[in-house]
Design an enzyme around this catalytic site. Sequence first.
Site, PDB file in Angstrom:
ATOM      1  N   SER A 198      -7.853   3.907   9.151  1.00 14.17           N
ATOM      2  CA  SER A 198      -8.578   3.748   7.852  1.00 14.17           C
ATOM      3  C   SER A 198      -7.827   3.055   7.020  1.00 14.17           C
ATOM      4  CB  SER A 198      -8.710   5.082   7.554  1.00 14.17           C
ATOM      5  OG  SER A 198      -9.039   5.326   5.990  1.00 14.17           O
ATOM      6  N   ARG A 246     -14.920  12.579   8.359  1.00 13.72           N
ATOM      7  CA  ARG A 246     -13.745  13.249   8.953  1.00 13.72           C
ATOM      8  C   ARG A 246     -13.436  14.332   7.700  1.00 13.72           C
ATOM      9  NH1 ARG A 246      -9.919   8.651   8.307  1.00 13.72           N
ATOM     10  NH2 ARG A 246      -8.314  10.317   8.554  1.00 13.72           N
ATOM     11  N   LYS A 271      -8.984  -1.404   5.621  1.00 16.23           N
ATOM     12  CA  LYS A 271      -9.187  -1.948   4.478  1.00 16.23           C
ATOM     13  C   LYS A 271      -8.233  -3.120   3.874  1.00 16.23           C
ATOM     14  CE  LYS A 271      -8.964   2.277   3.502  1.00 16.23           C
ATOM     15  NZ  LYS A 271      -9.522   4.030   3.152  1.00 16.23           N
ATOM     16  N   HIS A 307       0.937  -1.282   0.073  1.00 14.32           N
ATOM     17  CA  HIS A 307       0.001   0.110   0.030  1.00 14.32           C
ATOM     18  C   HIS A 307       0.973   1.284  -0.133  1.00 14.32           C
ATOM     19  CE1 HIS A 307      -3.361   2.643   0.922  1.00 14.32           C
ATOM     20  NE2 HIS A 307      -2.683   3.167   1.745  1.00 14.32           N
ATOM     21  N   ASP A 347     -15.390   2.529   7.603  1.00 11.95           N
ATOM     22  CA  ASP A 347     -14.257   3.473   7.194  1.00 11.95           C
ATOM     23  C   ASP A 347     -14.892   4.289   6.055  1.00 11.95           C
ATOM     24  OD1 ASP A 347     -11.666   4.733   6.634  1.00 11.95           O
ATOM     25  OD2 ASP A 347     -11.767   3.676   4.507  1.00 11.95           O
TER      26      ASP A 347
HETATM   27  N1  URA Z   1      -6.243   7.094   3.055  1.00 10.42           N
HETATM   28  C1  URA Z   1      -6.935   6.195   3.551  1.00 10.42           C
HETATM   29  O1  URA Z   1      -7.439   5.393   3.134  1.00 10.42           O
HETATM   30  N2  URA Z   1      -7.319   6.978   4.755  1.00 10.42           N
HETATM   31  C2  URA Z   1      -7.251   8.077   5.446  1.00 10.42           C
HETATM   32  O2  URA Z   1      -7.685   8.337   6.357  1.00 10.42           O
HETATM   33  C3  URA Z   1      -5.996   8.902   4.740  1.00 10.42           C
HETATM   34  C4  URA Z   1      -5.652   8.359   3.403  1.00 10.42           C
END
Ligand code: URA
Length: 448
Positions: A188, A173, A192, A87, A166
């Site tokens: 977050s 947010r 995922k 990632h 999320d």
């Molecule tokens: N990328 C994400 O997946 N979540 C965040 O909070 C910030 C960047």
Amino acid sequence: MPKQTFNPVTLIRKKRDGGVLNEAEIKNLIDAYTSDDLPDYQMSAFLMASYLNGLNDDEAAALTKSMLHSGIVLDLSDIPGVKVDKHSTGGVGDKLSLILAPIVASCGVPVPMISGRGLGHTGGTLDKLESIPGFTVDISLDRYKEILKAENMVLAGQTEEIAPADKRLYSLRDVTATVESIPLIAGSIMSKKLAEGIDALVLDVKFGSGAFMKNKDDALRLAETLVGIGEQFGKETIAYLTNMEQPLGFAVGNWLEVKESIDGLKGDGPDDVMEITHLLAGTMIYLGKKASTVDEGIEKSKAAVADGSAFKKWVDIVRAHDGDTEVIENPSQYPSASSIEPVKATSSGYITEMDAFEMGMVSLELGAGRRAKEDEVDPAAGFLLHKKIGDYVNENETLATLHTNNESNMSDCKDNMLKAITLSDNQPDHHKQITHRVDKNGIHDYKS
Ligand code: URA
């Protein structure tokens, strides 16, 4: 709204006053919010208290766990091998996934990859993939597993079933000024990634003008938090800090980046792109137990490019996702943008700065990015750099070529591109591409 079995105000007050919430308390809040039993105003207050007072490692892990289990967690245990993903926290010209996933898969490590779309100045892997005619990223979870089993890798978009908490929290947010919190970002991202059914994870945490984290210390703290969460979930996680002061490689824009990643897979990629690609791929190959050290993994990664197996894997995966393999084998067949114009230097000197954020915005204005989620992107739009930081340019030499199908933006984009590039009489210091490695043993300076 059904009655709560806990008192949200007590939990918000505890966080507001610097207290620490336990796992059950965090779960109560997240579960109630996801099932519409907690209103936005109370979740907003909790997010702001968390933003201001922080969350410790256990709280960040509890938050991740609650968000992870708000949806399905893929079970890939019937697919042999150690499943490893990568990632990136995102940047400009970041096409590394397109090169490293086929490399790692061709070395025998399964790569289940769920990616996102570009927003604002950063690009997204899904938009790049969709610039390939026919390429489908919206696939069912059954098809996702089928492709992974057959090809050792799969590239897909996030579905509604993956970490839905999320999705809702991120939108909240966004409008409550609570995005820039390290534990909230870490929760977050990791919720995922863990939902993908991975066994191990490599993270590319970027810092600099084109990155989410502008300064290196914040990026280091984010990397530590991400690695800490991964390890708490029993997934070996290694992060690298990499420089996003200027775009990665020469190409920015969806198809232009696919084309540059094909060059990379054929052994002709830009040095900065390939240095990070081989490091991340080598680390994935090591975590996937197909190499006994990262260095051996890097050698295998380079060999997979040199012997053509990584490019072959890329063609197979494009076919598996219904993409047109003709343009992958012969990229010159791809229709170019209707308007292609050079940006020329107005004086001579060394390039000391290339503001990656501003350049990402130029790419967006040319049509390659989106301001709002529902915007369409132009696959052929973007730009090619002819020079990078440290290069000397003569007056009137071409710095970049801009590609767009929306000619009305061309003139502003040329001006903005020029403004994003700083020239000086003095040669700048060489900047390091990869500065740190963060793993379960802590932070280490990275020596290339
Ligand atoms: N990328 C994400 O997946 N979540 C965040 O909070 C910030 C960047």
